[in-house]
Design an enzyme around this catalytic site. Structure first.
Site, PDB file in Angstrom:
ATOM      1  N   HIS A  69       0.815  -1.343  -0.083  1.00  0.00           N
ATOM      2  CA  HIS A  69       0.128  -0.193   0.158  1.00  0.00           C
ATOM      3  C   HIS A  69       0.763   1.931   0.108  1.00  0.00           C
ATOM      4  O   HIS A  69       0.693   2.082  -0.525  1.00  0.00           O
ATOM      5  CB  HIS A  69      -1.056  -0.248   1.323  1.00  0.00           C
ATOM      6  N   GLU A  70       2.085   1.324   0.745  1.00  0.00           N
ATOM      7  CA  GLU A  70       2.394   2.680   0.971  1.00  0.00           C
ATOM      8  C   GLU A  70       3.493   2.418  -0.306  1.00  0.00           C
ATOM      9  O   GLU A  70       3.803   4.196  -0.737  1.00  0.00           O
ATOM     10  CB  GLU A  70       3.884   2.295   2.045  1.00  0.00           C
ATOM     11  N   HIS A  73       1.755   4.184  -2.762  1.00  0.00           N
ATOM     12  CA  HIS A  73       1.595   6.156  -1.780  1.00  0.00           C
ATOM     13  C   HIS A  73       3.150   6.448  -3.675  1.00  0.00           C
ATOM     14  O   HIS A  73       2.923   7.263  -4.162  1.00  0.00           O
ATOM     15  CB  HIS A  73       2.323   6.504  -1.135  1.00  0.00           C
TER      16      HIS A  73
END
Length: 114
Positions: A69-70, A73
């Site tokens: 997820h990170e 980004h």
């Protein structure tokens, strides 16, 4: 001071006083003569998200999902023409265990597909 102001939207005088006090305490704990920006960043995390929870245990699957997820980004910020800037990704803070910190109004919610 501009960096602190941008990172603390909605803070009132008492919040800012608390932030400065926490930053000063952090600097004192490490035997520093001056308060640094790192002290302010750590203090801001504590004021906004609570005390660090070292006892929080994530499964390997949760850690992997969070890492993906990170990373998403970071990849999106590389691709878009005007990227936002993630300042950090605190992993184990109270009441916000998996949070990315973005400038105000950029990333407010995270939803699972399930």
């Amino acid at each position: 001071m501009n960096t602190i102001a941008r990172g603390t939207p909605g803070f009132v005088g008492a919040d800012l006083a608390n932030l400065v006090n926490e930053a000063a305490l952090m600097a004192a704990r490490f035997g520093q003569d001056k308060v640094t920006m790192l002290d302010f960043e750590e203090a801001k995390d504590k004021v906004l998200m609570g005390v660090e929870r070292k006892s929080m245990v994530l499964s390997d699957e949760e850690k992997q999902n969070t890492a993906y997820h990170e990373a998403g980004h970071a990849i999106c910020n590389l691709i878009v023409k005007k990227p936002t800037r993630s300042t950090r990704s605190p992993s184990f803070l109270a009441d916000a265990p998996l949070a990315s910190v973005f400038p105000p109004g950029e990333d407010k919610h995270s939803y699972s597909r399930e």
